[in-house]
Design a protein around this motif. Structure first.
Motif, PDB file in Angstrom:
ATOM      1  N   GLY A 147       0.822  -1.207   0.000  1.00  0.00           N
ATOM      2  CA  GLY A 147       0.000   0.000   0.000  1.00  0.00           C
ATOM      3  C   GLY A 147       0.858   1.260   0.000  1.00  0.00           C
ATOM      4  O   GLY A 147       0.551   2.242  -0.695  1.00  0.00           O
ATOM      5  N   GLN A 148       1.961   1.217   0.783  1.00  0.00           N
ATOM      6  CA  GLN A 148       2.866   2.379   0.808  1.00  0.00           C
ATOM      7  C   GLN A 148       3.544   2.565  -0.546  1.00  0.00           C
ATOM      8  O   GLN A 148       3.707   3.686  -1.021  1.00  0.00           O
ATOM      9  N   LYS A 149       3.912   1.444  -1.190  1.00  0.00           N
ATOM     10  CA  LYS A 149       4.528   1.556  -2.522  1.00  0.00           C
ATOM     11  C   LYS A 149       3.565   2.233  -3.500  1.00  0.00           C
ATOM     12  O   LYS A 149       3.967   3.055  -4.310  1.00  0.00           O
ATOM     13  N   GLN A 150       2.279   1.851  -3.403  1.00  0.00           N
ATOM     14  CA  GLN A 150       1.333   2.468  -4.332  1.00  0.00           C
ATOM     15  C   GLN A 150       1.133   3.947  -4.004  1.00  0.00           C
ATOM     16  O   GLN A 150       0.913   4.758  -4.902  1.00  0.00           O
ATOM     17  N   ARG A 151       1.257   4.312  -2.733  1.00  0.00           N
ATOM     18  CA  ARG A 151       1.180   5.743  -2.387  1.00  0.00           C
ATOM     19  C   ARG A 151       2.346   6.508  -3.030  1.00  0.00           C
ATOM     20  O   ARG A 151       2.177   7.641  -3.488  1.00  0.00           O
ATOM     21  N   VAL A 152       3.504   5.877  -3.070  1.00  0.00           N
ATOM     22  CA  VAL A 152       4.644   6.511  -3.750  1.00  0.00           C
ATOM     23  C   VAL A 152       4.346   6.634  -5.242  1.00  0.00           C
ATOM     24  O   VAL A 152       4.591   7.677  -5.868  1.00  0.00           O
ATOM     25  N   GLY A 153       3.771   5.564  -5.817  1.00  0.00           N
ATOM     26  CA  GLY A 153       3.406   5.598  -7.236  1.00  0.00           C
ATOM     27  C   GLY A 153       2.433   6.735  -7.536  1.00  0.00           C
ATOM     28  O   GLY A 153       2.555   7.432  -8.545  1.00  0.00           O
ATOM     29  N   ILE A 154       1.488   6.935  -6.636  1.00  0.00           N
ATOM     30  CA  ILE A 154       0.502   8.006  -6.819  1.00  0.00           C
ATOM     31  C   ILE A 154       1.174   9.375  -6.671  1.00  0.00           C
ATOM     32  O   ILE A 154       0.937  10.294  -7.465  1.00  0.00           O
ATOM     33  N   ALA A 155       2.076   9.499  -5.674  1.00  0.00           N
ATOM     34  CA  ALA A 155       2.795  10.775  -5.490  1.00  0.00           C
ATOM     35  C   ALA A 155       3.627  11.106  -6.728  1.00  0.00           C
ATOM     36  O   ALA A 155       3.639  12.248  -7.199  1.00  0.00           O
ATOM     37  N   ARG A 156       4.301  10.093  -7.273  1.00  0.00           N
ATOM     38  CA  ARG A 156       5.115  10.315  -8.475  1.00  0.00           C
ATOM     39  C   ARG A 156       4.245  10.772  -9.648  1.00  0.00           C
ATOM     40  O   ARG A 156       4.619  11.649 -10.426  1.00  0.00           O
ATOM     41  N   ALA A 157       3.048  10.188  -9.745  1.00  0.00           N
ATOM     42  CA  ALA A 157       2.141  10.567 -10.840  1.00  0.00           C
ATOM     43  C   ALA A 157       1.618  11.992 -10.677  1.00  0.00           C
ATOM     44  O   ALA A 157       1.322  12.660 -11.661  1.00  0.00           O
ATOM     45  N   LEU A 158       1.499  12.445  -9.420  1.00  0.00           N
ATOM     46  CA  LEU A 158       0.869  13.752  -9.169  1.00  0.00           C
ATOM     47  C   LEU A 158       1.852  14.902  -9.060  1.00  0.00           C
ATOM     48  O   LEU A 158       1.460  16.066  -9.122  1.00  0.00           O
ATOM     49  N   VAL A 159       3.127  14.587  -8.888  1.00  0.00           N
ATOM     50  CA  VAL A 159       4.094  15.623  -8.521  1.00  0.00           C
ATOM     51  C   VAL A 159       4.214  16.720  -9.597  1.00  0.00           C
ATOM     52  O   VAL A 159       4.453  17.882  -9.292  1.00  0.00           O
ATOM     53  N   GLY A 160       3.991  16.349 -10.850  1.00  0.00           N
ATOM     54  CA  GLY A 160       4.083  17.325 -11.945  1.00  0.00           C
ATOM     55  C   GLY A 160       2.779  18.077 -12.217  1.00  0.00           C
ATOM     56  O   GLY A 160       2.640  18.702 -13.263  1.00  0.00           O
ATOM     57  N   ARG A 161       1.835  17.997 -11.287  1.00  0.00           N
ATOM     58  CA  ARG A 161       0.530  18.668 -11.403  1.00  0.00           C
ATOM     59  C   ARG A 161      -0.204  18.333 -12.709  1.00  0.00           C
ATOM     60  O   ARG A 161      -0.552  19.216 -13.497  1.00  0.00           O
ATOM     61  N   PRO A 162      -0.480  17.051 -12.930  1.00  0.00           N
ATOM     62  CA  PRO A 162      -1.196  16.668 -14.160  1.00  0.00           C
ATOM     63  C   PRO A 162      -2.655  17.120 -14.111  1.00  0.00           C
ATOM     64  O   PRO A 162      -3.178  17.418 -13.041  1.00  0.00           O
ATOM     65  N   LYS A 163      -3.272  17.150 -15.292  1.00  0.00           N
ATOM     66  CA  LYS A 163      -4.705  17.477 -15.371  1.00  0.00           C
ATOM     67  C   LYS A 163      -5.548  16.236 -15.145  1.00  0.00           C
ATOM     68  O   LYS A 163      -6.697  16.327 -14.717  1.00  0.00           O
ATOM     69  N   VAL A 164      -4.993  15.079 -15.505  1.00  0.00           N
ATOM     70  CA  VAL A 164      -5.738  13.837 -15.319  1.00  0.00           C
ATOM     71  C   VAL A 164      -4.818  12.768 -14.740  1.00  0.00           C
ATOM     72  O   VAL A 164      -3.597  12.794 -14.939  1.00  0.00           O
ATOM     73  N   LEU A 165      -5.429  11.862 -14.011  1.00  0.00           N
ATOM     74  CA  LEU A 165      -4.706  10.718 -13.468  1.00  0.00           C
ATOM     75  C   LEU A 165      -5.280   9.457 -14.110  1.00  0.00           C
ATOM     76  O   LEU A 165      -6.487   9.242 -14.093  1.00  0.00           O
ATOM     77  N   LEU A 166      -4.387   8.657 -14.691  1.00  0.00           N
ATOM     78  CA  LEU A 166      -4.806   7.378 -15.253  1.00  0.00           C
ATOM     79  C   LEU A 166      -4.313   6.275 -14.328  1.00  0.00           C
ATOM     80  O   LEU A 166      -3.157   6.298 -13.898  1.00  0.00           O
ATOM     81  N   SER A 167      -5.161   5.336 -14.032  1.00  0.00           N
ATOM     82  CA  SER A 167      -4.785   4.264 -13.120  1.00  0.00           C
ATOM     83  C   SER A 167      -5.082   2.916 -13.766  1.00  0.00           C
ATOM     84  O   SER A 167      -6.226   2.608 -14.095  1.00  0.00           O
ATOM     85  N   ASP A 168      -4.020   2.136 -13.971  1.00  0.00           N
ATOM     86  CA  ASP A 168      -4.177   0.813 -14.571  1.00  0.00           C
ATOM     87  C   ASP A 168      -4.129  -0.247 -13.475  1.00  0.00           C
ATOM     88  O   ASP A 168      -3.062  -0.672 -13.057  1.00  0.00           O
ATOM     89  N   GLU A 169      -5.300  -0.641 -12.992  1.00  0.00           N
ATOM     90  CA  GLU A 169      -5.400  -1.689 -11.963  1.00  0.00           C
ATOM     91  C   GLU A 169      -4.544  -1.364 -10.739  1.00  0.00           C
ATOM     92  O   GLU A 169      -3.866  -2.248 -10.190  1.00  0.00           O
TER      93      GLU A 169
END
Ligand SMILES: Nc1ncnc2c1ncn2[C@@H]1O[C@H](COP(=O)(O)OP(=O)(O)O)[C@@H](O)[C@H]1O
Ligand SMILES: [Mg+2]
Length: 333
Positions: A147-169
């Motif tokens: 769960g913590q690893k996925q939180r890092v994955g989410i932080a990495r995806a958000l750090v550049g201030r994207p307009k959309v988040l895509l989540s593959d499973e």
């Protein structure tokens, strides 16, 4: 309707031994600003191909993809690299670099952006704080739970201030409790940052818990799509059926079996008691499934009424007149 992601008529075929795999056939969908849109389908349905087509990691053979007003399918390579920063992505298996710290992994999401080292440090800590992992900034991935690893994955995806988040499973490798905590985090981010989310999953529970809209992908085709609230009041909707599983219809010769779908304002009325009283009916409840969807109670109840559908015609029409979806599932003959 304003849209943040607009996919129009995309198709993708892969060569395969002895022919071709039609991974996507004429797929179209529209994701509105600020919503969580779920694409559900079985393994091999084309979900990953679809999500990879949205940031053109997989270029569709035909059709267009537009994100935040820019048609990605029309951009030359250098502009596409820039436009892709509008899209953050999380993966089932996290894809973290084992040799980098948590913070180092999050900063990866900024390295192509030209941000200074100081900016990268402060921004990555800010976003780690948002996902509840600031205290693990200096840890390495091997020291973290799934769960913590996925939180890092989410932080990495958000750090550049994207307009959309895509989540593959994103939750498919996690246990049920951790799945819920990650889905709650995605919901929080969706609300606090106003971020639009497109997620794909093979689990109906994911759709139930967080999605505003959903599409069912089957063999590379969209079978149905819409807001979850509208789908549950659509007769014959497979998604609605899967949201409120009532199982096989038992045989009740001579009786009528109906599935009554309640949503919005109809959910909290004493409908069954009223029905029994008004028509002096001996109503039996055969099953019920209730969910909170989009903040509202919604559900489906399977009722058995004595006599044929013709005999119960007036009662059924009264229910429909009150705004309920009524499907006659047994007693036709
Ligand atoms: N790069 C590829 N080369 C060949 N076939 C592929 C490739 N990617 C996906 N496919 C095929 O396309 C179909 C859809 O795959 P995928 O999008 O991964 O489905 P899902 O994510 O829903 O499980 C499958 O039949 C798969 O084997
Ligand atoms: Mg997949």
């Amino acid at each position: 309707m304003p849209t943040v992601i607009s996919v129009r008529n995309i198709s993708k075929t892969f060569p395969s031994a002895g022919g071709a795999t039609h991974a996507l056939s004429n797929v179209s969908l529209e994701v509105a600003p600020g919503e969580i849109f779920g694409v559900i389908g079985q393994s091999g349905a084309g979900k990953s191909t679809l999500i990879r087509a949205i940031n053109l990691l997989e270029r569709p053979d035909t059709g267009t993809v537009t994100v935040d007003g820019e048609e990605l399918t029309a951009l030359p390579a250098d502009e596409l690299r820039r436009a892709r920063r509008k899209v953050g992505m999380v993966f089932q298996h996290f894809n973290l670099l084992e040799g980098r710290t948590v913070q180092g992994n999050v900063e990866l999401g900024l390295e192509i952006s030209g941000a200074s080292r100081a900016e990268r440090r402060s921004r990555s800590l800010e976003i780690l704080d948002l996902v509840g992992l600031a205290h693990k900034a200096a840890s390495f991935p091997a020291e973290l739970s799934g769960g913590q690893k996925q939180r890092v994955g989410i932080a990495r995806a958000l750090v550049g201030r994207p307009k959309v988040l895509l989540s593959d499973e994103a939750t498919s490798a996690l246990d049920p409790e951790t799945t819920r905590s990650i889905l709650d985090l995605i919901k929080t981010i969706n609300i606090e940052l106003g971020l639009t989310v497109l997620l794909i999953t093979h689990e109906m529970d994911v759709v139930k818990r967080v999605c505003d809209s959903a599409a069912l992908l089957n063999g590379g085709r969209i079978q149905e799509q819409g807001s979850v609230v509208s789908l549950i009041s659509t007769p014959g909707s497979q998604l609605a059926h899967d949201l409120f599983p009532l199982g096989e219809v038992p045989a009740h010769p001579g009786d009528t079996v109906i599935d009554v779908t309640f949503s919005g304002g109809t959910a909290d009325r004493p409908v069954i008691a009223q029905l029994a009283r008004t028509y002096c009916l001996d109503v039996s409840i055969l099953g019920a499934a209730i969910q909170t969807i989009g903040g509202n109670q919604a559900g489906r109840t399977r009722l058995q009424l004595p006599g044929t559908p013709a005999v119960n015609d007036e009662a059924i029409r009264a229910l429909r007149g009150q705004g309920m979806l009524v499907e006659i599932v047994g007693g036709h003959s």
